[in-house]
Write an enzyme that holds these catalytic residues in place. Structure first.
Site, PDB file in Angstrom:
ATOM      1  N   THR A 144     103.741  76.259  74.349  1.00  0.00           N
ATOM      2  CA  THR A 144     103.770  77.413  75.245  1.00  0.00           C
ATOM      3  C   THR A 144     105.158  77.610  75.845  1.00  0.00           C
ATOM      4  O   THR A 144     105.863  76.634  76.150  1.00  0.00           O
ATOM      5  CB  THR A 144     102.705  77.284  76.355  1.00  0.00           C
ATOM      6  OG1 THR A 144     103.010  78.203  77.385  1.00  0.00           O
ATOM      7  CG2 THR A 144     102.645  75.897  76.954  1.00  0.00           C
ATOM      8  N   TYR A 181      98.284  72.379  83.329  1.00  0.00           N
ATOM      9  CA  TYR A 181      98.050  72.698  81.913  1.00  0.00           C
ATOM     10  C   TYR A 181      99.376  72.729  81.147  1.00  0.00           C
ATOM     11  O   TYR A 181      99.518  72.096  80.097  1.00  0.00           O
ATOM     12  CB  TYR A 181      97.320  74.046  81.766  1.00  0.00           C
ATOM     13  CG  TYR A 181      97.662  74.746  80.475  1.00  0.00           C
ATOM     14  CD1 TYR A 181      97.146  74.304  79.266  1.00  0.00           C
ATOM     15  CD2 TYR A 181      98.553  75.830  80.459  1.00  0.00           C
ATOM     16  CE1 TYR A 181      97.510  74.918  78.067  1.00  0.00           C
ATOM     17  CE2 TYR A 181      98.914  76.450  79.280  1.00  0.00           C
ATOM     18  CZ  TYR A 181      98.391  75.986  78.088  1.00  0.00           C
ATOM     19  OH  TYR A 181      98.763  76.584  76.912  1.00  0.00           O
ATOM     20  N   LYS A 185     101.195  70.353  77.948  1.00  0.00           N
ATOM     21  CA  LYS A 185     101.806  70.835  76.695  1.00  0.00           C
ATOM     22  C   LYS A 185     103.194  70.201  76.501  1.00  0.00           C
ATOM     23  O   LYS A 185     103.621  69.971  75.367  1.00  0.00           O
ATOM     24  CB  LYS A 185     101.910  72.357  76.690  1.00  0.00           C
ATOM     25  CG  LYS A 185     100.614  73.089  76.938  1.00  0.00           C
ATOM     26  CD  LYS A 185      99.630  72.991  75.797  1.00  0.00           C
ATOM     27  CE  LYS A 185      99.973  73.924  74.677  1.00  0.00           C
ATOM     28  NZ  LYS A 185      98.867  74.042  73.700  1.00  0.00           N
TER      29      LYS A 185
END
Ligand code: USQ
Length: 381
Positions: A144, A181, A185
């Site tokens: 991301t 979150y 990643k």
């Protein structure tokens, strides 16, 4: 290619499965329906019901003639992982099997630890499975753009060359995420980078921005559409604004609305994944692409939706609401994104037509909109 799609039930997993199957690849989708369970548990249902994976594959076979295999289970469980890899011996693995929501990861200690456990253990299990069952196969992992955060300098594609005391070295570009979150990643990128160096894995990390849209070349039959979440936990901002416009709910711009991100149409996610698979990373290479096609501020997105909705006779207001997140609301943002274009990506940009088609579809499903799930104020602090 024989391709495993891990997280094959999700917003991006299922459209990717159909896309690659339609291009002649042999596909197995793996999922444990985690996303469906989290939505039920948090009372945030998608706009319309989506058939389960077995049903979706039956419908896809009837339409395309192509078989997609389904395996249901938890990829945190090594015995299941081994069963999947032994049965399929894939040439390539597309790794979507993560808890994908920033707000969900900030809900509670339980949500945070589940995000850490799931995202890191599944990534580690994939690495071990590749080593044990198919050491030549490539991994395409969905990363991301949020791993980089919003630094006050240009963002490179994955790597930064540093000159220090008359010497030079290339490092992973500094990462400073804005949610737990996004932090997981970063950690799974580090895991992969470690094993690329140790075991010569071939890995492509696609640093993706927020995705919008519903329609792909493969889902003219509406039973094949992906989940369409518009709630605060699982809906991405543009999809949310489209639903809010139809519901007559003032568009929820968080704070000043100068937050800038790199966005892409769901069609381009599929193309980027396919291009990465068709032109794979080399063994011992962690190849990183920034996966988005254009940047917008939240204010710009709200204005774009308001204009397109206005043309359809919808009266839309935009409201700055208290920002539940801790993030820069005005900042410099200049990420490079040439790698995927060089691989052959032909972007599908955000046009009025794209917005109109989404708005019209949501208007036809207006009865399914539950306004209570739009703004739940999941606070970062
Ligand atoms: N935002 C608003 N109003 C809303 C919802 C969001 O102003 O009603 C703002 C957010 O504060 C943020 C921006 O819009 O500044 C994007 O938010 P988002 O919810 O669309 O995206 P995000 O939470 O960052 O996460 C999504 C996906 C995630 C993916 C990420 C890419 O859920 O899986 O990794 O986009 S990126 O944002 O580049 O890290």
């Amino acid at each position: 290619m024989n391709i495993l799609i891990l997280g094959g039930d999700g917003y991006l997993g299922w459209p990717t499965a159909m896309h690659l199957s339609g291009k002649g690849h042999e596909i197995t989708v793996v999922d444990n329906y985690l996303r469906r369970r989290m939505c039920r548990d948090e009372d945030v249902e998608p706009l319309f019901d989506v058939p389960n994976l077995f049903e979706r594959t039956r419908i896809w076979k009837a339409i395309s003639g192509n078989e997609v295999k389904v395996m249901i289970g938890d990829l945190m469980d090594w015995s299941f992982v081994a069963e999947v890899f032994e049965a399929t011996k894939p040439d390539a693995i597309v790794h979507y099997a993560e808890q994908p929501s920033a707000p969900y990861s900030m809900l509670s200690r339980r949500a945070a630890t589940m995000t850490i456990q799931n995202n890191l253990l599944v990534t580690a299990n994939i690495v071990f499975a590749v080593k044990e069952f198919c050491s030549k196969s490539q991994i395409v992992k969905i990363g991301t753009m949020g791993e980089y955060g919003t630094p006050n300098i240009d963002i490179e594609e994955g790597w930064l060359e540093v000159a220090h005391q008359n010497r030079r070295e290339k490092f992973l570009y500094p990462r400073q995420a804005g949610s737990l979150y996004h932090t997981t990643k970063i950690m799974d990128t580090d895991l992969l980078w470690f094993y690329v160096r140790m075991w010569d894995l071939a890995v492509t990390d696609l640093m993706q921005g927020p995705v919008y849209g519903l329609f792909t070349d493969e889902n003219n039959d509406h039973r094949l559409l992906p989940f369409f979440n518009y709630d605060e936990l699982f809906g991405t901002v543009l999809n949310r604004f489209v639903v809010q416009a139809v519901a007559g709910y003032p568009l929820t711009v968080y704070g000043k609305g100068g937050q800038t991100r790199g966005y892409l149409n769901i069609r381009d996610t599929l193309n980027c994944v396919r291009l990465s698979l068709e032109k794979p990373a080399e063994p011992g290479q962690l190849r990183i692409f920034n996966q988005f096609t254009e940047t917008f501020t939240v204010n710009e997105l709200a204005e774009r939706v308001k204009k397109a909705a206005g043309a359809l006779g919808l009266k839309v207001t935009i409201r700055s609401v208290e920002n539940p997140r801790k993030e820069a609301e005005e900042h410099y943002y200049n990420p490079r994104h040439t790698g995927l274009l060089e691989l052959g990506l032909k972007p599908n940009y955000l046009t009025d037509d794209v917005l109109t088609r989404m708005l019209e579809f949501v208007m036809a499903h207006k009865d399914g909109i539950k306004t209570h799930q739009i703004y739940k104020k999941v606070k970062w602090d």
